[in-house]
Scaffold this active site. Structure first.
Site, PDB file in Angstrom:
ATOM      1  N   LYS A  48       0.842  -1.198   0.000  1.00 44.83           N
ATOM      2  CA  LYS A  48       0.000   0.000   0.000  1.00 44.83           C
ATOM      3  C   LYS A  48       0.878   1.250   0.000  1.00 44.83           C
ATOM      4  O   LYS A  48       0.617   2.208  -0.723  1.00 44.83           O
ATOM      5  CB  LYS A  48      -0.936  -0.013   1.218  1.00 44.83           C
ATOM      6  CG  LYS A  48      -2.063  -1.032   1.056  1.00 44.83           C
ATOM      7  CD  LYS A  48      -2.818  -1.313   2.340  1.00 44.83           C
ATOM      8  CE  LYS A  48      -3.810  -2.460   2.101  1.00 44.83           C
ATOM      9  NZ  LYS A  48      -4.494  -2.903   3.327  1.00 44.83           N
ATOM     10  N   GLN A  92      -4.906  -1.475   9.508  1.00 45.36           N
ATOM     11  CA  GLN A  92      -4.737  -2.809   8.915  1.00 45.36           C
ATOM     12  C   GLN A  92      -5.350  -3.868   9.817  1.00 45.36           C
ATOM     13  O   GLN A  92      -5.017  -3.957  10.996  1.00 45.36           O
ATOM     14  CB  GLN A  92      -3.238  -3.076   8.675  1.00 45.36           C
ATOM     15  CG  GLN A  92      -2.945  -4.372   7.949  1.00 45.36           C
ATOM     16  CD  GLN A  92      -3.463  -4.374   6.500  1.00 45.36           C
ATOM     17  OE1 GLN A  92      -3.357  -3.386   5.781  1.00 45.36           O
ATOM     18  NE2 GLN A  92      -4.051  -5.475   6.075  1.00 45.36           N
ATOM     19  N   ASP A 115     -11.168   2.809   4.019  1.00 49.70           N
ATOM     20  CA  ASP A 115     -11.472   1.389   3.842  1.00 49.70           C
ATOM     21  C   ASP A 115     -12.981   1.163   3.701  1.00 49.70           C
ATOM     22  O   ASP A 115     -13.413   0.076   3.317  1.00 49.70           O
ATOM     23  CB  ASP A 115     -10.963   0.597   5.060  1.00 49.70           C
ATOM     24  CG  ASP A 115      -9.747  -0.249   4.712  1.00 49.70           C
ATOM     25  OD1 ASP A 115      -9.539  -0.518   3.510  1.00 49.70           O
ATOM     26  OD2 ASP A 115      -9.018  -0.632   5.627  1.00 49.70           O
TER      27      ASP A 115
END
Ligand code: NAP
Length: 276
Positions: A48, A92, A115
């Protein structure tokens, strides 16, 4: 059978995105927070950050030890929430055992929730008023769009009902006028249901779970799974070699859904940065 090349799709989208980012006076900023030492998570985070660097997105990485407290994590998220230089916050997942992901996510403001996992952004999707959409299902929708695969009136079967993949995927397909069946570990006659799918999305997490006898001739098969086979090689949820000939379109693993997931994270960060 046509292979849906996720890498090529992602490269095309990233090139378009880079042009847009190049035109911004202030580059988007993404904070990536990882807790603990999960090896797979570390690789995802590295990828990422690499994608951010390629596109001109400022990235800030925060690594907390596995034994950090819930409140330490939430204090960091609060600080990032207040930081004007940060447009998107990515926590994460999974978090180490004993930590509460839902509580932590609630510390990410909805407009920085790149997200799309917050209750608000999931609710918007349910209401067909999407704001920020979860990256993996969003990336799959972009692949359908780019390949010209029509969804309206089709029977879509999604295997998996996680809040991060299966459920938002099913909702996006429904919002695109597909007729959607969601399957999970308690579903009976799974193979028969799969066999009726025009669009089959596998988000199970079990290597080569979808076999040729479960796939309708000419179906579109999307493989979200990221598993290791008996030789430790990366593979999806679909028994690719035996299934592919029966499909009209299929995504490979690697090189299918994965690259699009990261691309949509970049896209969501760009969109978040543009909302001043
Ligand atoms: P998850 O939270 O573990 O969900 C798995 C789902 O599969 C659950 O809903 C589970 O049902 C269902 N399931 C398990 N065994 C089943 C069976 N025998 N029959 C039918 N359904 C079954 O996983 P996830 O986070 O959604 O991820 C799924 C896979 O996608 C994983 O391999 C993950 O690594 C991968 N992934 C890939 C990307 C990417 O970018 N390529 C992104 C995210 C995830 P229950 O709800 O009944 O337990």
């Amino acid at each position: 059978m046509k292979l849906i090349d996720g890498k090529a799709c992602a490269a095309a989208m990233r090139a378009e995105l880079k042009e847009k980012i190049d035109k911004l006076d202030r580059k988007p900023g993404l904070a990536v927070v990882i807790v603990g030492e999960d090896a797979a998570s570390k690789i995802y985070v590295r990828n990422k950050i690499k994608a951010c660097n390629e596109l001109g997105i400022r990235s800030y990485s925060y690594e907390l030890p596995a034994d950090c407290t819930q409140s330490a994590l939430e204090e960091l998220l609060d600080a990032l929430a207040a930081d004007k230089q940060i447009d998107g916050i990515l926590l994460q997942l999974p978090l180490p055992k004993g930590m509460d992901a839902e509580s932590a996510i609630s510390h990410i403001p909805v407009d920085k929730d790149v997200d799309g996992f917050s209750t608000y952004n999931l609710g918007r999707l349910l209401q067909r008023k999407e704001k920020i959409v979860a990256c993996t299902p969003f990336g799959i929708m972009k692949m359908f769009e780019r390949e010209g695969i029509s969804l309206s009136g089709k029977h879509a079967v999604v295997i998996g009902r996680s809040e991060t993949v299966g459920k938002p995927m099913a909702m996006l397909l429904l919002n695109a006028n597909a007729t959607v069946t969601i399957c999970h570990s308690k579903t009976q006659n799974l193979a028969n249901i799969c066999k009726t799918a025009d669009i089959l999305v596998a988000a199970v997490g079990k290597a080569k779970f979808i076999t040729a006898d479960m796939v309708k001739e000419g179906a579109v098969v999307i493989d979200v799974g990221m598993n290791r086979d008996e030789n430790g090689k990366l593979c999806g949820d679909v028994d690719f070699e035996n299934v592919k000939e029966h499909t009209s379109y299929i995504t490979p693993v690697p090189g299918g859904v994965g690259p699009m997931t990261i691309t949509m994270l970049m896209y969501n960060t760009y969109v978040a940065a543009c909302k001043e």
